[in-house]
Design a protein around this motif. Structure first.
Motif, PDB file in Angstrom:
ATOM      1  N   ARG A  45     -27.384 -22.268 -38.452  1.00  0.00           N
ATOM      2  CA  ARG A  45     -28.364 -21.950 -37.404  1.00  0.00           C
ATOM      3  C   ARG A  45     -28.773 -20.479 -37.428  1.00  0.00           C
ATOM      4  NH1 ARG A  45     -25.637 -24.045 -32.070  1.00  0.00           N
ATOM      5  NH2 ARG A  45     -26.235 -21.921 -31.711  1.00  0.00           N
ATOM      6  N   GLY A  46     -28.111 -19.663 -38.250  1.00  0.00           N
ATOM      7  CA  GLY A  46     -28.443 -18.243 -38.344  1.00  0.00           C
ATOM      8  C   GLY A  46     -28.073 -17.472 -37.092  1.00  0.00           C
ATOM      9  N   LYS A  47     -26.952 -17.821 -36.470  1.00  0.00           N
ATOM     10  CA  LYS A  47     -26.559 -17.213 -35.200  1.00  0.00           C
ATOM     11  C   LYS A  47     -25.622 -16.013 -35.338  1.00  0.00           C
ATOM     12  CE  LYS A  47     -28.770 -19.953 -32.459  1.00  0.00           C
ATOM     13  NZ  LYS A  47     -29.840 -19.479 -31.622  1.00  0.00           N
ATOM     14  N   PRO A  54     -24.569 -12.258 -37.306  1.00  0.00           N
ATOM     15  CA  PRO A  54     -25.195 -11.196 -38.107  1.00  0.00           C
ATOM     16  C   PRO A  54     -25.029 -11.410 -39.613  1.00  0.00           C
ATOM     17  CG  PRO A  54     -23.964 -10.244 -36.283  1.00  0.00           C
ATOM     18  CD  PRO A  54     -23.659 -11.717 -36.290  1.00  0.00           C
ATOM     19  N   ALA A  55     -23.863 -11.901 -40.020  1.00  0.00           N
ATOM     20  CA  ALA A  55     -23.631 -12.109 -41.451  1.00  0.00           C
ATOM     21  C   ALA A  55     -24.523 -13.207 -42.016  1.00  0.00           C
ATOM     22  CB  ALA A  55     -22.164 -12.454 -41.696  1.00  0.00           C
ATOM     23  N   SER A  56     -24.849 -14.201 -41.194  1.00  0.00           N
ATOM     24  CA  SER A  56     -25.625 -15.332 -41.699  1.00  0.00           C
ATOM     25  C   SER A  56     -27.084 -14.986 -41.983  1.00  0.00           C
ATOM     26  CB  SER A  56     -25.555 -16.506 -40.721  1.00  0.00           C
ATOM     27  OG  SER A  56     -26.215 -16.189 -39.512  1.00  0.00           O
ATOM     28  N   VAL A  57     -27.547 -13.850 -41.497  1.00  0.00           N
ATOM     29  CA  VAL A  57     -28.937 -13.447 -41.743  1.00  0.00           C
ATOM     30  C   VAL A  57     -29.017 -12.142 -42.538  1.00  0.00           C
ATOM     31  CG1 VAL A  57     -29.854 -14.663 -39.737  1.00  0.00           C
ATOM     32  CG2 VAL A  57     -29.048 -12.312 -39.487  1.00  0.00           C
ATOM     33  N   SER A  58     -27.893 -11.694 -43.055  1.00  0.00           N
ATOM     34  CA  SER A  58     -27.837 -10.415 -43.762  1.00  0.00           C
ATOM     35  C   SER A  58     -27.944 -10.605 -45.269  1.00  0.00           C
ATOM     36  CB  SER A  58     -26.522  -9.705 -43.433  1.00  0.00           C
ATOM     37  OG  SER A  58     -26.377  -8.547 -44.202  1.00  0.00           O
ATOM     38  N   ASP A  59     -28.663  -9.684 -45.901  1.00  0.00           N
ATOM     39  CA  ASP A  59     -28.747  -9.673 -47.362  1.00  0.00           C
ATOM     40  C   ASP A  59     -27.897  -8.559 -47.962  1.00  0.00           C
ATOM     41  OD1 ASP A  59     -30.486 -11.830 -47.580  1.00  0.00           O
ATOM     42  OD2 ASP A  59     -32.242 -10.557 -47.240  1.00  0.00           O
ATOM     43  N   GLU A  60     -27.091  -7.885 -47.124  1.00  0.00           N
ATOM     44  CA  GLU A  60     -26.243  -6.790 -47.591  1.00  0.00           C
ATOM     45  C   GLU A  60     -25.084  -7.338 -48.421  1.00  0.00           C
ATOM     46  OE1 GLU A  60     -24.974  -4.153 -44.490  1.00  0.00           O
ATOM     47  OE2 GLU A  60     -26.894  -4.318 -43.465  1.00  0.00           O
ATOM     48  N   PRO A  61     -24.472  -6.478 -49.246  1.00  0.00           N
ATOM     49  CA  PRO A  61     -23.289  -6.924 -50.000  1.00  0.00           C
ATOM     50  C   PRO A  61     -22.151  -7.286 -49.051  1.00  0.00           C
ATOM     51  CG  PRO A  61     -23.795  -4.604 -50.473  1.00  0.00           C
ATOM     52  CD  PRO A  61     -24.837  -5.103 -49.541  1.00  0.00           C
ATOM     53  N   LEU A  62     -21.278  -8.129 -49.536  1.00  0.00           N
ATOM     54  CA  LEU A  62     -20.170  -8.611 -48.705  1.00  0.00           C
ATOM     55  C   LEU A  62     -19.303  -7.473 -48.209  1.00  0.00           C
ATOM     56  CD1 LEU A  62     -18.560 -10.968 -47.547  1.00  0.00           C
ATOM     57  CD2 LEU A  62     -17.336 -11.095 -49.717  1.00  0.00           C
ATOM     58  N   MET A  63     -18.878  -6.570 -49.104  1.00  0.00           N
ATOM     59  CA  MET A  63     -18.005  -5.469 -48.697  1.00  0.00           C
ATOM     60  C   MET A  63     -18.374  -4.200 -49.441  1.00  0.00           C
ATOM     61  SD  MET A  63     -14.166  -6.876 -48.061  1.00  0.00           S
ATOM     62  CE  MET A  63     -13.875  -7.619 -49.633  1.00  0.00           C
ATOM     63  N   ASP A  64     -18.202  -3.082 -48.736  1.00  0.00           N
ATOM     64  CA  ASP A  64     -18.375  -1.784 -49.381  1.00  0.00           C
ATOM     65  C   ASP A  64     -17.011  -1.321 -49.882  1.00  0.00           C
ATOM     66  OD1 ASP A  64     -17.058  -1.137 -47.042  1.00  0.00           O
ATOM     67  OD2 ASP A  64     -18.665   0.115 -46.240  1.00  0.00           O
ATOM     68  N   SER A  65     -16.926  -0.090 -50.355  1.00  0.00           N
ATOM     69  CA  SER A  65     -15.649   0.392 -50.903  1.00  0.00           C
ATOM     70  C   SER A  65     -14.563   0.464 -49.828  1.00  0.00           C
ATOM     71  CB  SER A  65     -15.838   1.755 -51.563  1.00  0.00           C
ATOM     72  OG  SER A  65     -16.252   2.721 -50.615  1.00  0.00           O
ATOM     73  N   PHE A  66     -14.931   0.815 -48.609  1.00  0.00           N
ATOM     74  CA  PHE A  66     -13.943   0.838 -47.521  1.00  0.00           C
ATOM     75  C   PHE A  66     -13.391  -0.568 -47.273  1.00  0.00           C
ATOM     76  CE2 PHE A  66     -12.922   0.276 -43.018  1.00  0.00           C
ATOM     77  CZ  PHE A  66     -11.906   1.219 -42.883  1.00  0.00           C
ATOM     78  N   GLY A  67     -14.245  -1.572 -47.303  1.00  0.00           N
ATOM     79  CA  GLY A  67     -13.802  -2.953 -47.111  1.00  0.00           C
ATOM     80  C   GLY A  67     -12.832  -3.400 -48.186  1.00  0.00           C
ATOM     81  N   TRP A  68     -13.136  -3.059 -49.437  1.00  0.00           N
ATOM     82  CA  TRP A  68     -12.234  -3.437 -50.531  1.00  0.00           C
ATOM     83  C   TRP A  68     -10.891  -2.720 -50.423  1.00  0.00           C
ATOM     84  CZ3 TRP A  68     -12.783  -7.703 -52.898  1.00  0.00           C
ATOM     85  CH2 TRP A  68     -14.048  -8.239 -53.125  1.00  0.00           C
TER      86      TRP A  68
END
Length: 167
Positions: A62-64, A66-80
Motif C-alpha cells: 500500500r506504500g504506507k 517511508p521505506a516502501s516509497v524510497s529509492d535510496e540505498p538500503l544502508m549507508d556506511s553507518f548502517g553497515w
C-alpha cells in the motif's frame, strides 16, 4: 530501500514458516497437568513473527511506510557498521554460551550492548546485566523447569547457589 523492506519481510516470513514446521515435532498445545508443550513457545512466537511479516508486506504494498516509497540505498556506511557491531556481538554471545553458560553470555552481551554500543552508565549496565540473567534463571529453571546450557565447570558454584534458592 523499497526492495530491502519486502525482501527482508519475505525472508523472515519463510524463516517463520520453517520454525513453525520444526516446532510441531514437539507438542505445541497445553498438556494437562504439565503445562505448555515443548513446541508451544517456538510455534506461537513464530506465528506472531509471520503475522508481523504479513503486516509489513501489506503496508509495503500500500506504500504506507517511508521505506516502501524510497529509492535510496538500503544502508549507508553507518548502517553497515552498526550491523557488524550488533552481528558480532550476537555471534560472540552464541559462542560464549558453551563457555560461561546461557546466563553468563546474556550478562556479557548486555554489558557489551548497553555500555559499549549504547554508551549507558555503568550503574544501569551492571544493574541490567546482573538482575536480568538472574530473573531469567528463576523463570526458566524454576518456573518453567527448562534447563539452559551451564557452560564449563567453573560456572557450577553460581548454579549451586541458585538451585539452593529454588529448591
Amino acid at each position: 530501500m523499497r526492495q530491502g523492506e519486502i525482501s527482508l519481510a519475505g525472508l523472515l516470513a519463510l524463516f517463520s514458516l520453517y520454525l513453525m514446521w520444526k516446532s510441531t515435532e514437539l507438542p505445541i498445545g497445553y498438556i494437562r497437568g504439565q503445562g505448555p508443550g515443548g513446541g508451544f513457545w517456538p510455534f506461537w512466537l513464530s506465528v506472531g513473527m509471520l503475522l508481523s511479516c504479513v503486516a509489513i508486506a501489506w503496508n509495503w504494498w500500500r506504500g504506507k511506510t517511508p521505506a516502501s516509497v524510497s529509492d535510496e540505498p538500503l544502508m549507508d556506511s553507518f548502517g553497515w557498521r552498526t550491523v557488524l557491531h550488533v552481528g558480532g556481538g550476537v555471534t560472540a554471545f552464541v559462542a560464549l554460551i558453551s563457555v560461561v553458560s546461557m546466563y553468563g553470555a546474556v550478562a556479557l552481551f548486555f554489558v557489551y550492548y548497553l555500555r559499549f554500543l549504547g554508551r549507558h552508565s555503568w550503574a544501569l549496565t551492571l544493574a541490567i546485566a546482573i538482575i536480568l540473567p538472574i530473573g531469567l534463571f528463576f523463570f526458566f529453571e524454576g518456573a518453567m523447569q527448562i534447563s539452559m546450557p551451564q557452560g564449563l565447570p567453573f560456572t557450577q558454584p553460581f548454579f549451586d547457589v541458585m538451585y539452593d534458592i529454588i529448591y
